[in-house]
Design a protein around this motif. Structure first.
Motif, PDB file in Angstrom:
ATOM      1  N   UNK A 437       0.887  -1.157   0.000  1.00 58.80           N
ATOM      2  CA  UNK A 437       0.000   0.000   0.000  1.00 58.80           C
ATOM      3  C   UNK A 437       0.928   1.209   0.000  1.00 58.80           C
ATOM      4  N   UNK A 438       1.159   1.815  -1.157  1.00 59.30           N
ATOM      5  CA  UNK A 438       2.189   2.850  -1.274  1.00 59.30           C
ATOM      6  C   UNK A 438       2.099   3.899  -0.175  1.00 59.30           C
ATOM      7  N   UNK A 439       3.223   4.130   0.453  1.00 63.77           N
ATOM      8  CA  UNK A 439       3.302   5.114   1.509  1.00 63.77           C
ATOM      9  C   UNK A 439       2.856   4.621   2.863  1.00 63.77           C
ATOM     10  N   UNK A 440       2.327   3.377   2.934  1.00 66.12           N
ATOM     11  CA  UNK A 440       1.760   2.907   4.196  1.00 66.12           C
ATOM     12  C   UNK A 440       2.244   1.517   4.609  1.00 66.12           C
ATOM     13  N   UNK A 441       2.075   0.513   3.753  1.00 62.25           N
ATOM     14  CA  UNK A 441       2.291  -0.870   4.180  1.00 62.25           C
ATOM     15  C   UNK A 441       3.125  -1.648   3.181  1.00 62.25           C
ATOM     16  N   UNK A 442       4.086  -2.412   3.712  1.00 64.26           N
ATOM     17  CA  UNK A 442       4.819  -3.403   2.947  1.00 64.26           C
ATOM     18  C   UNK A 442       4.664  -4.737   3.672  1.00 64.26           C
ATOM     19  N   UNK A 443       4.085  -5.729   2.994  1.00 65.98           N
ATOM     20  CA  UNK A 443       3.961  -7.052   3.592  1.00 65.98           C
ATOM     21  C   UNK A 443       4.800  -8.039   2.782  1.00 65.98           C
ATOM     22  N   UNK A 444       5.682  -8.759   3.472  1.00 70.20           N
ATOM     23  CA  UNK A 444       6.551  -9.747   2.855  1.00 70.20           C
ATOM     24  C   UNK A 444       6.154 -11.130   3.340  1.00 70.20           C
ATOM     25  N   UNK A 445       6.166 -12.086   2.417  1.00 67.19           N
ATOM     26  CA  UNK A 445       5.878 -13.472   2.768  1.00 67.19           C
ATOM     27  C   UNK A 445       7.177 -14.268   2.731  1.00 67.19           C
ATOM     28  N   UNK A 446       7.432 -15.034   3.780  1.00 61.72           N
ATOM     29  CA  UNK A 446       8.685 -15.777   3.893  1.00 61.72           C
ATOM     30  C   UNK A 446       8.728 -16.934   2.909  1.00 61.72           C
ATOM     31  N   UNK A 447       9.886 -17.091   2.249  1.00 63.23           N
ATOM     32  CA  UNK A 447      10.117 -18.232   1.373  1.00 63.23           C
ATOM     33  C   UNK A 447      11.300 -19.067   1.849  1.00 63.23           C
ATOM     34  N   UNK A 448      11.799 -18.784   3.059  1.00 62.85           N
ATOM     35  CA  UNK A 448      12.838 -19.640   3.612  1.00 62.85           C
ATOM     36  C   UNK A 448      12.223 -20.945   4.097  1.00 62.85           C
ATOM     37  N   UNK A 449      13.062 -21.959   4.240  1.00 65.99           N
ATOM     38  CA  UNK A 449      12.579 -23.261   4.699  1.00 65.99           C
ATOM     39  C   UNK A 449      12.309 -23.211   6.197  1.00 65.99           C
ATOM     40  N   UNK A 450      11.073 -23.465   6.595  1.00 66.68           N
ATOM     41  CA  UNK A 450      10.709 -23.516   8.004  1.00 66.68           C
ATOM     42  C   UNK A 450       9.370 -24.212   8.136  1.00 66.68           C
ATOM     43  N   UNK A 451       9.051 -24.772   9.308  1.00 67.76           N
ATOM     44  CA  UNK A 451       7.815 -25.537   9.489  1.00 67.76           C
ATOM     45  C   UNK A 451       6.600 -24.656   9.740  1.00 67.76           C
ATOM     46  N   UNK A 452       6.271 -23.829   8.788  1.00 63.81           N
ATOM     47  CA  UNK A 452       5.124 -22.946   8.927  1.00 63.81           C
ATOM     48  C   UNK A 452       5.183 -21.844   7.891  1.00 63.81           C
ATOM     49  N   UNK A 453       4.236 -20.940   7.961  1.00 63.26           N
ATOM     50  CA  UNK A 453       4.184 -19.781   7.066  1.00 63.26           C
ATOM     51  C   UNK A 453       4.517 -18.530   7.864  1.00 63.26           C
ATOM     52  N   UNK A 454       5.294 -17.629   7.275  1.00 62.17           N
ATOM     53  CA  UNK A 454       5.696 -16.418   7.980  1.00 62.17           C
ATOM     54  C   UNK A 454       5.529 -15.174   7.138  1.00 62.17           C
ATOM     55  N   UNK A 455       5.274 -14.081   7.796  1.00 62.70           N
ATOM     56  CA  UNK A 455       5.158 -12.779   7.131  1.00 62.70           C
ATOM     57  C   UNK A 455       5.913 -11.741   7.946  1.00 62.70           C
ATOM     58  N   UNK A 456       6.317 -10.683   7.283  1.00 61.61           N
ATOM     59  CA  UNK A 456       6.894  -9.517   7.944  1.00 61.61           C
ATOM     60  C   UNK A 456       6.179  -8.292   7.392  1.00 61.61           C
ATOM     61  N   UNK A 457       5.570  -7.520   8.285  1.00 61.50           N
ATOM     62  CA  UNK A 457       4.852  -6.309   7.886  1.00 61.50           C
ATOM     63  C   UNK A 457       5.570  -5.079   8.424  1.00 61.50           C
ATOM     64  N   UNK A 458       5.777  -4.104   7.555  1.00 59.02           N
ATOM     65  CA  UNK A 458       6.375  -2.826   7.924  1.00 59.02           C
ATOM     66  C   UNK A 458       5.385  -1.735   7.531  1.00 59.02           C
ATOM     67  N   UNK A 459       5.062  -0.864   8.465  1.00 59.72           N
ATOM     68  CA  UNK A 459       4.003   0.111   8.211  1.00 59.72           C
ATOM     69  C   UNK A 459       4.410   1.504   8.665  1.00 59.72           C
ATOM     70  N   UNK A 460       4.086   2.494   7.858  1.00 62.31           N
ATOM     71  CA  UNK A 460       4.263   3.904   8.217  1.00 62.31           C
ATOM     72  C   UNK A 460       2.882   4.493   8.476  1.00 62.31           C
TER      73      UNK A 460
END
Length: 576
Positions: A437-460
């Motif tokens: 969401x330009x200027x507000x939100x960046x959401x990343x989805x993890x593609x590393x090997x791990x037993x689950x799903x992961x995300x990283x959200x950075x927000x202004x």
């Protein structure tokens, strides 16, 4: 002309679509997830259609009234029996084209020796040959263009060649470095693909396309070193390195993961040179200035990399989907954000679900005030990763990346396409850009090997009083007991890793190009504070901690987002 381009998010498809549009054609860009084309510059000028090559109903809608269909799909990193996936998709697509009355199919396949026994080829080349046979037998006039190594900024072959040569002054190499190859510039591949529109009606068959030179891989590495101004590379071929070991070696040294390196390396064992005497030239004349020599193609590709003008990358086309079972049904929950693909059950929570939605969802959430405009904070957020780093313990991120490589993952070597701008669907080290969401939100989805799903959200965010606040969330959805144990093992390190990330992102936003001293908000002790909360899927909040200015971590090499390159570089007329 009404044209359908499959694989529109891929390396070749993403370059072909805008060039067809520029020539006045009515282009439909086909993708399984339209969100991945949302931020692409040409998307507004094309008709984006959502379809899977294995879905007859969706293909019928996508192919309605289409005159020419480009088939640019290949499941090189699909896992399991990718040949079976390719076979099914090609068969379904061929049937759909015949039923829709398509006048021509154009397929970009792989170059292999004329009359070669499919059993003697790599699985990669054998699958491409099989797809070509299926399309040629569709009953629709089909033009198959067969290319070997494609040289262009962002291609997997170019990145593999580049990193091997740049990083290894002395190389103990397998026998395949002596195999003869006829590389071709991506500009010339696009030239032939576009020229396929103008061949006489009813033209049907396979045609080899290649550049003007035949080289061994060792010669390609030496020439790359010369173009880059590197010292002479010592290449020592030995007979003991198997393709499997070679792909592991390539996966460690280059950003190309072993899942992609393996089929590429195995294909390099086969001599791939034009074997039909250049018959394609009788149908499609060469470019006016001729086919690009290998070294010229290298120079233009490197110029694109240096000028930060890489149009598409190999990693953008690869979006792995974890498969818990041999043949699961990939689902897209209604609650999921646009662009999310997963094999999780539809009842499991997603990053946008509330905490009471059920399931186990671990969240590490941190936030802090920022004495800078939201736009300045966003510039730091959007510039994260790749050469810009992750603002926190570089050794820790590098170690996690190496562990991922050893586990067969992608690691952190993929970097980013552009140091300043991101698009939905792009790879970012071992993450994938899932939402912007330009200027507000960046959401990343993890593609590393791990037993689950992961995300990283950075927000202004902007507070009601007009001040800026930075919010950061690490989210983990575990799979079974291994996932629970994994979270328990890594969570003690989050305070150091994610805490430092928070502090350094805030510091970078406040100091990067600040025109004048800014106001400072302080607590009653005269210290700047940031409240940190860590919570679990039950909504429980653990005790927070305060971070002060004295805790801000500044590396010896300051963390700063480089300014945008305003000076125009040399603009080539070549599509590299």
């Amino acid at each position: 002309m009404r044209i359908l381009v499959t694989g529109a998010t891929g390396y070749i498809g993403g370059r072909l679509v805008p060039r067809l549009i520029d020539r006045g054609h009515d282009v439909r860009a086909m993708t399984r997830d339209p969100a991945r084309l949302r931020d692409v510059g040409w998307a507004a000028r094309a008709r984006i259609v959502q379809a899977d090559a294995g879905d007859p109903r969706a293909l019928a809608e996508a192919l309605a009234d289409v005159e020419v269909a480009y088939y640019l799909i290949h499941s090189i990193d699909g896992g399991g029996d990718f040949s079976a996936v390719d076979r099914q998709a090609a068969t379904t697509f061929a049937d759909a084209c015949r039923a829709a009355g398509v006048r021509r199919i154009v397929y970009l396949g792989g170059l292999s020796p004329a009359g070669a026994d499919p059993g003697g080829l790599s699985d990669h080349l054998s699958s491409r040959q099989e797809v070509a046979r299926i399309l040629l037998g569709s009953g629709v006039p089909t033009l198959v263009l067969r290319a070997a190594v494609i040289i262009g900024s962002g291609s997997a072959s170019f990145e593999m060649l580049r990193h091997l040569t740049e990083r290894l002054p002395v190389m103990v190499t397998p026998r395949w470095v002596r195999t003869r190859i006829q590389p071709i510039a991506v500009r010339d591949v696009l030239h032939y693909l576009i020229g396929a529109l103008d061949v006489p009606a009813g033209t049907h068959g396979s045609f080899d396309v290649g550049g003007p030179e035949v080289l061994t891989y060792a010669e390609m590495m030496r020439r790359f070193a010369a173009v880059e101004g590197l010292h002479h590379r010592m290449i020592i071929p030995v007979p003991v390195l198997s393709p499997g070991l070679s792909s592991l070696w390539v996966g460690v040294v280059t950003p190309v993961p072993k899942g992609i390196a393996r089929p590429l390396v195995r294909s390099l064992r086969t001599e791939v040179i034009v074997g039909d005497g250049g018959a394609v030239r009788r149908l499609i004349p060469d470019p006016v200035d001729g086919l690009l020599p290998f070294e010229t193609a290298l120079r233009y590709a490197l110029a694109r990399v240096r000028e930060r003008r890489v149009e598409t990358r190999w990693s953008t086309a690869v979006w792995p989907v974890r498969r818990a079972q041999p043949a699961p049904q990939v689902q897209r929950p209604a609650e999921a954000p646009s662009g999310t693909w997963s094999s999780r059950p539809p009842g499991e929570p997603t990053p946008t679900d509330p905490q009471w939605s059920g399931g186990t969802l671990y969240v590490d959430e941190r936030e802090a005030p920022v004495d800078a405009a939201p736009a300045r904070l966003w510039r730091v957020i959007e510039g994260i990763g790749g050469e810009n780093g992750w603002y926190s313990w570089p050794l820790a991120w590098a170690t996690r990346g190496w562990l991922d490589v050893l586990a067969g993952g992608v690691g952190v070597r993929r970097g980013r396409r552009d140091p300043q701008r991101m698009r939905v669907g792009e790879a970012l080290d071992f993450w994938r850009v899932e939402e912007i969401e330009p200027g507000q939100l960046l959401r990343l989805r993890a593609e590393m090997r791990m037993p689950g799903d992961g995300w990283l959200e950075l927000r202004a965010d902007v507070n009601p009083d007009g001040t800026t606040r930075y919010r950061q969330r690490a989210i983990f959805l575990p799979r079974g007991l291994p996932g629970q144990l994994y979270w328990g093992a890594v969570s003690p390190f989050h305070a150091a890793v994610f805490g430092r990330m928070l502090r350094n992102i805030v510091r970078a936003a406040e100091t990067s190009g600040a025109p004048a001293p800014l106001r400072r908000r302080v607590d009653r002790w005269g210290r700047r504070t940031a409240r940190i909360r860590t919570r679990t899927g039950t909504g429980a909040t653990r005790a927070g901690t305060d971070c002060t200015d004295g805790d801000l971590d500044v590396e010896p090499d300051p963390l700063a987002v480089p300014g945008r390159l305003d000076a125009p570089g040399q603009r080539h007329r070549l599509d590299q």
